[in-house]
Every structure is written in structure tokens, then in C-alpha cells.
Design a protein around this motif. Structure first.
Motif, mmCIF file in Angstrom:
data_model
loop_
_atom_site.group_PDB
_atom_site.id
_atom_site.type_symbol
_atom_site.label_atom_id
_atom_site.label_comp_id
_atom_site.label_asym_id
_atom_site.label_seq_id
_atom_site.Cartn_x
_atom_site.Cartn_y
_atom_site.Cartn_z
ATOM 1 N N LEU A 25 -21.299 11.321 0.847
ATOM 2 C CA LEU A 25 -22.553 11.168 0.111
ATOM 3 C C LEU A 25 -23.555 10.323 0.885
ATOM 4 C CD1 LEU A 25 -21.202 10.537 -3.503
ATOM 5 C CD2 LEU A 25 -22.451 12.550 -2.715
ATOM 6 N N TYR A 26 -23.043 9.414 1.719
ATOM 7 C CA TYR A 26 -23.906 8.462 2.409
ATOM 8 C C TYR A 26 -24.058 8.755 3.902
ATOM 9 C CZ TYR A 26 -22.868 5.992 -1.903
ATOM 10 O OH TYR A 26 -22.719 5.667 -3.233
ATOM 11 N N VAL A 27 -23.170 9.590 4.437
ATOM 12 C CA VAL A 27 -23.197 9.860 5.873
ATOM 13 C C VAL A 27 -23.939 11.146 6.193
ATOM 14 C CG1 VAL A 27 -21.789 10.329 7.917
ATOM 15 C CG2 VAL A 27 -21.053 8.589 6.269
ATOM 16 N N ASP A 28 -23.672 12.213 5.450
ATOM 17 C CA ASP A 28 -24.245 13.521 5.739
ATOM 18 C C ASP A 28 -24.878 14.118 4.489
ATOM 19 O OD1 ASP A 28 -23.620 14.087 8.531
ATOM 20 O OD2 ASP A 28 -21.534 13.978 7.893
ATOM 21 N N THR A 29 -25.871 14.940 4.709
ATOM 22 C CA THR A 29 -26.453 15.705 3.606
ATOM 23 C C THR A 29 -25.826 17.083 3.624
ATOM 24 O OG1 THR A 29 -28.275 16.379 5.057
ATOM 25 C CG2 THR A 29 -28.646 14.460 3.659
ATOM 26 N N ILE A 30 -25.063 17.385 2.607
ATOM 27 C CA ILE A 30 -24.349 18.651 2.524
ATOM 28 C C ILE A 30 -24.461 19.159 1.100
ATOM 29 C CG2 ILE A 30 -22.152 17.488 2.033
ATOM 30 C CD1 ILE A 30 -20.759 19.689 3.648
ATOM 31 N N SER A 31 -24.605 20.464 0.947
ATOM 32 C CA SER A 31 -24.891 21.031 -0.368
ATOM 33 C C SER A 31 -23.683 20.989 -1.304
ATOM 34 C CB SER A 31 -25.371 22.481 -0.225
ATOM 35 O OG SER A 31 -26.575 22.522 0.494
ATOM 36 N N ARG A 32 -22.489 20.907 -0.758
ATOM 37 C CA ARG A 32 -21.304 20.822 -1.587
ATOM 38 C C ARG A 32 -20.305 19.883 -0.938
ATOM 39 N NH1 ARG A 32 -16.968 25.599 -3.284
ATOM 40 N NH2 ARG A 32 -15.982 24.438 -4.977
ATOM 41 N N TYR A 90 -21.840 36.414 1.075
ATOM 42 C CA TYR A 90 -21.341 35.091 0.685
ATOM 43 C C TYR A 90 -22.216 34.477 -0.405
ATOM 44 C CZ TYR A 90 -18.892 35.976 4.992
ATOM 45 O OH TYR A 90 -18.138 36.569 5.962
ATOM 46 N N ARG A 91 -23.513 34.730 -0.342
ATOM 47 C CA ARG A 91 -24.395 34.211 -1.384
ATOM 48 C C ARG A 91 -24.081 34.869 -2.725
ATOM 49 N NH1 ARG A 91 -28.374 33.755 2.942
ATOM 50 N NH2 ARG A 91 -28.810 31.528 3.164
ATOM 51 N N LYS A 92 -23.742 36.158 -2.711
ATOM 52 C CA LYS A 92 -23.399 36.841 -3.948
ATOM 53 C C LYS A 92 -22.138 36.257 -4.575
ATOM 54 C CE LYS A 92 -25.608 41.280 -2.901
ATOM 55 N NZ LYS A 92 -25.393 42.725 -2.586
ATOM 56 N N LYS A 93 -21.265 35.716 -3.749
ATOM 57 C CA LYS A 93 -20.039 35.090 -4.231
ATOM 58 C C LYS A 93 -20.234 33.611 -4.550
ATOM 59 C CE LYS A 93 -16.985 38.188 -1.614
ATOM 60 N NZ LYS A 93 -15.945 38.266 -0.546
ATOM 61 N N ASP A 94 -21.488 33.148 -4.461
ATOM 62 C CA ASP A 94 -21.847 31.756 -4.731
ATOM 63 C C ASP A 94 -21.125 30.794 -3.783
ATOM 64 O OD1 ASP A 94 -23.410 29.912 -6.088
ATOM 65 O OD2 ASP A 94 -21.786 29.382 -7.461
ATOM 66 N N ILE A 95 -20.904 31.244 -2.547
ATOM 67 C CA ILE A 95 -20.340 30.367 -1.530
ATOM 68 C C ILE A 95 -21.437 29.436 -1.051
ATOM 69 C CG2 ILE A 95 -19.251 30.263 0.745
ATOM 70 C CD1 ILE A 95 -17.489 31.497 -1.383
ATOM 71 N N LYS A 96 -21.165 28.138 -1.003
ATOM 72 C CA LYS A 96 -22.148 27.160 -0.551
ATOM 73 C C LYS A 96 -21.930 26.774 0.908
ATOM 74 C CE LYS A 96 -24.141 26.642 -4.593
ATOM 75 N NZ LYS A 96 -25.526 27.115 -4.823
ATOM 76 N N ILE A 97 -20.659 26.615 1.294
ATOM 77 C CA ILE A 97 -20.317 26.179 2.640
ATOM 78 C C ILE A 97 -19.402 27.216 3.276
ATOM 79 C CG2 ILE A 97 -19.298 24.373 4.076
ATOM 80 C CD1 ILE A 97 -21.767 23.443 2.590
ATOM 81 N N LEU A 98 -19.827 27.770 4.410
ATOM 82 C CA LEU A 98 -19.022 28.761 5.118
ATOM 83 C C LEU A 98 -18.513 28.147 6.418
ATOM 84 C CD1 LEU A 98 -18.001 31.710 5.324
ATOM 85 C CD2 LEU A 98 -20.132 32.230 6.563
ATOM 86 N N PRO A 99 -17.205 27.904 6.532
ATOM 87 C CA PRO A 99 -16.665 27.354 7.775
ATOM 88 C C PRO A 99 -16.581 28.417 8.862
ATOM 89 C CG PRO A 99 -14.898 27.718 6.204
ATOM 90 C CD PRO A 99 -16.178 28.047 5.482
ATOM 91 N N MET A 100 -16.931 28.033 10.077
ATOM 92 C CA MET A 100 -16.820 28.906 11.239
ATOM 93 C C MET A 100 -15.674 28.367 12.100
ATOM 94 S SD MET A 100 -19.282 31.009 10.570
ATOM 95 C CE MET A 100 -19.433 31.936 12.102
ATOM 96 N N LEU A 101 -14.649 29.210 12.305
ATOM 97 C CA LEU A 101 -13.439 28.780 12.999
ATOM 98 C C LEU A 101 -13.301 29.499 14.335
ATOM 99 C CD1 LEU A 101 -10.907 28.954 10.008
ATOM 100 C CD2 LEU A 101 -12.521 27.122 10.578
ATOM 101 N N ARG A 109 -17.885 24.663 13.304
ATOM 102 C CA ARG A 109 -19.097 24.222 12.620
ATOM 103 C C ARG A 109 -19.081 24.799 11.217
ATOM 104 N NH1 ARG A 109 -23.352 28.347 13.002
ATOM 105 N NH2 ARG A 109 -22.539 30.126 14.159
ATOM 106 N N ILE A 110 -20.057 24.427 10.422
ATOM 107 C CA ILE A 110 -20.195 25.002 9.093
ATOM 108 C C ILE A 110 -21.594 25.599 8.951
ATOM 109 C CG2 ILE A 110 -18.558 23.393 8.040
ATOM 110 C CD1 ILE A 110 -21.123 22.042 6.774
ATOM 111 N N ILE A 111 -21.716 26.566 8.070
ATOM 112 C CA ILE A 111 -23.025 27.084 7.676
ATOM 113 C C ILE A 111 -23.245 26.672 6.231
ATOM 114 C CG2 ILE A 111 -24.418 29.142 7.275
ATOM 115 C CD1 ILE A 111 -22.905 30.529 9.500
ATOM 116 N N ASP A 112 -24.250 25.846 6.025
ATOM 117 C CA ASP A 112 -24.628 25.403 4.682
ATOM 118 C C ASP A 112 -25.615 26.424 4.132
ATOM 119 O OD1 ASP A 112 -25.663 24.147 2.410
ATOM 120 O OD2 ASP A 112 -25.437 22.154 3.272
ATOM 121 N N LEU A 113 -25.155 27.274 3.223
ATOM 122 C CA LEU A 113 -25.968 28.396 2.776
ATOM 123 C C LEU A 113 -27.149 27.990 1.908
ATOM 124 C CD1 LEU A 113 -23.130 29.812 3.550
ATOM 125 C CD2 LEU A 113 -24.111 31.735 2.339
#
Length: 350
Positions: A25-32, A90-101, A109-113
Motif C-alpha cells: 500500500l505504501y511502496v507501489d501503486t497497484i490496482s489489486r 482478460y478484461r471481460k473476466k475482470d482480471i486486474k493483474i496479469l502476470p507475465m512469466l 513483469r505484470i500488466i496492471d489492466l
């Protein structure tokens, strides 16, 4: 986003996971708020959210449970790619954070949708070397792209929008007072991207600087002017280019001309009809282009060359040149009246 903050070893306890989620909450801004549970090889074996922790506590009432025991192993992910990635599913599935492996299932990295509109396989060059004489005296000591617009320079609005479309590598062509641009953005790491500067010894026109890049890594390149204020949809433009198998796409804006008189339409000296005060709409060049990397070979090295010269060559060779209308706002900040308009317009966006 530092992905190290998002990983947690599978043998860590729920109380440790709560602490790490709280620090996010204090280090990074992330949607979920989410953590990726990893094994001894740093491979992701599951995900855990604050909701997962709460449900586990209600069920087991044990803060010392390991996160590996309660994580979600059926998480949705994508393998890291430089290709176009359609995020609609992914948006249709209400995915907020998509990890890239990677191939070892390690987090790259992650994609913050909520923040990223698209994932486009494009590198970009921003043309920012002009003198901006028409905006003098404002540009006597500040390069035009660095003039403030709202809470940041004009060019930063464009860079932030490019980032929101997943563009990670940006070249900036500079000349007049270019040091100010370079000092402000540095290597781009503060924004999580890579920025390189292409210095023009002499003015190279609106496309000549492309010849100074040794090797673009993507198959298509986005080229744009730095003094634009627009909400152009880069994804729509790219998809249209690919679907129509075009060699270049030009972003366009509508230009309307109102004739205050009746227009006579004639044939062989005889009036056939007339139109009372007609309006004509034309599509004009908006200063944003996506082009095939192969076209850069046509640009003479380190010589003045405009993008319109390249358009002429494309048409002469029978290649496909298309335009993509901007559905939204577009202001070319070339004159004081344009700058004033942009300053007033942005107040209604904030």
C-alpha cells in the motif's frame, strides 16, 4: 513497479503475507493487492490476495499457515512475449493483474489492466528537436516539448500515454535545448521504460532521424511529433494497420470548411445545380504514424527527409497507405493560440 515486492516464498506464513500486502500500500501503486507465491526456483506456483488470507483465517484460525497451502494454483497468466497481446479477454473476466512469466514460470513483469490500455509490439520515436519559433518568447529558454501543460510538460503527456499502451522503448530525437529533455527524463527508468536520445547535428525533417537508429527491434515503428496533445487510440491504429496489411498508417483528424456562399456546379459552362452554403470535411495529417520497419531503409542516412517524402515513395510504389481517424481530442501546439487552447482544455480533464 518492483516485481520483487510482489513475490513471496511458499513457506512464508499468513502473518508474513499480511505484512507484505500491507507494505504494498505504501511502496507501489497497484490496482489489486496480490502476491505471487514462488518455490525454491522462483517459479510461480500460485497467487494470494488479502481476500484469500481473510478466508483462510476464518476457516483455519491459524496465522502460521504457509502461503503455499492456501494460495490459488489456478491463476491466469501469460508467457512473456514481444508480440501483440489482446487484453480484451482478460478484461471481460475482470482480471486486474496479469502476470507475465518466462519459460521457467518465473515472474518477469505484470500488466496492471486498470493502468495499461494495450500491449503493443512497437518501439517509438518522438520528434522533439524543433526550435518552436512561433511560440517565442516562451521557447527562448525552454524547448517547446517541455512547455508545461497542466502538471507536466507537453511531451510527458505523450510519453505517459505511450506507456499506457505497453510501449517500453522510446527514442527521442533532440536538437534545440535537448539537454533539458534529457535531464528531465534520463534513461526512462523512473517510468519503467527505456529512453534513448538521437541527437541531430543538423535539422533532419520529420523522418530523417529514423535513419540514425542502428536497429529497431520491433517489426513496426510508431513515429510522432512531440508537441501534440491527444487521446489517440494507438491500439486501434495498430490493429487497423495489421488487419488491412498496410505499410503505413497515418492518424488523421477531421478538418471542416464552411463555404458562406452558394456553390455553383457546372458542366461545359452550364449550371447543373448549386449547393447553398455547403460544408466540406477533409481528413488531415495528425502527425502520428505507424510504419513497417523495412520502410526505414528508404530514408537517406543523416539527411533532411520529411515523412511526406516517404509517403510519396509508398504511393509511387503501389504500397498500402491508410489513415486512422482520431476519435477524441487532438491539439497541435504550434502557435500561442493552440497552447492557450490546450491549457484551457486540460482543466476540464483533470
Amino acid at each position: 513497479m518492483n516485481i520483487d515486492n510482489l513475490s513471496i516464498a511458499q513457506d512464508k506464513t499468513l502473518i508474513e503475507a499480511l505484512g507484505q500486502l500491507n507494505r504494498l500500500l505504501y511502496v507501489d501503486t497497484i490496482s489489486r493487492l496480490i502476491l505471487f507465491v514462488v518455490d525454491n526456483n522462483e517459479a510461480v506456483v500460485g497467487t494470494i490476495t488479502d481476500g484469500d488470507v481473510r478466508r483462510a483465517l476464518v476457516k483455519h484460525k491459524d496465522l502460521n499457515l504457509s502461503v503455499g497451502d492456501i494460495c490459488n494454483p489456478n491463476y491466469i497468466f501469460e508467457y512473456e512475449t514481444k508480440d501483440f497481446l489482446d487484453l480484451t479477454t482478460y478484461r471481460k473476466k475482470d482480471i486486474k493483474i496479469l502476470p507475465m512469466l518466462n519459460a521457467k514460470k518465473q515472474l518477469v513483469r505484470i500488466i496492471d489492466l486498470d493502468k495499461i490500455k494495450a500491449q503493443l509490439p512497437l518501439e517509438c520515436m518522438i520528434m522533439a528537436g524543433g526550435r518552436g519559433k512561433r511560440l517565442s518568447p516562451l521557447t527562448d529558454s525552454i524547448p517547446k516539448p517541455m512547455l508545461p501543460l497542466g502538471d507536466k510538460p507537453i511531451i510527458e503527456h505523450n510519453i505517459d500515454r505511450l506507456i499506457s499502451y505497453g510501449i517500453q522503448k522510446i527514442y527521442i530525437s533532440v536538437k534545440y535545448l535537448g539537454e533539458q529533455i534529457q535531464d528531465y527524463f534520463g534513461d526512462g527508468s523512473s517510468k519503467g521504460i527505456t529512453i534513448e536520445y538521437i541527437w541531430e547535428d543538423e535539422p533532419l525533417g520529420t523522418a530523417g532521424a529514423l535513419s540514425l537508429v542502428d536497429n529497431f527491434e520491433t517489426e513496426h515503428i510508431l513515429l510522432m511529433n512531440s508537441d501534440l496533445f491527444t487521446n489517440v487510440d494507438f491500439e486501434d491504429m495498430y490493429v487497423k494497420l495489421i488487419n488491412e496489411k498496410a505499410d503505413m498508417a497515418i492518424a488523421s483528424t477531421e478538418y471542416k470548411i464552411d463555404i458562406p456562399y452558394a456553390i455553383l456546379e457546372e458542366e461545359q459552362g452550364y449550371i447543373q445545380s448549386f449547393k447553398e452554403k455547403p460544408s466540406y470535411i477533409y481528413h488531415s495529417n495528425a502527425g502520428i504514424y505507424i510504419l513497417s520497419k523495412e520502410l526505414i531503409n528508404k530514408i537517406p542516412n543523416n539527411q533532411f527527409y520529411d515523412i511526406t517524402d516517404l509517403m510519396d515513395e509508398i504511393l509511387a510504389e503501389g504500397k498500402n497507405l491508410i489513415h486512422s481517424p482520431i476519435i477524441g481530442y487532438w491539439i497541435d501546439i504550434g502557435k500561442p493560440i493552440d497552447y492557450k487552447q490546450a491549457q484551457e482544455f486540460i482543466k476540464h480533464l483533470e
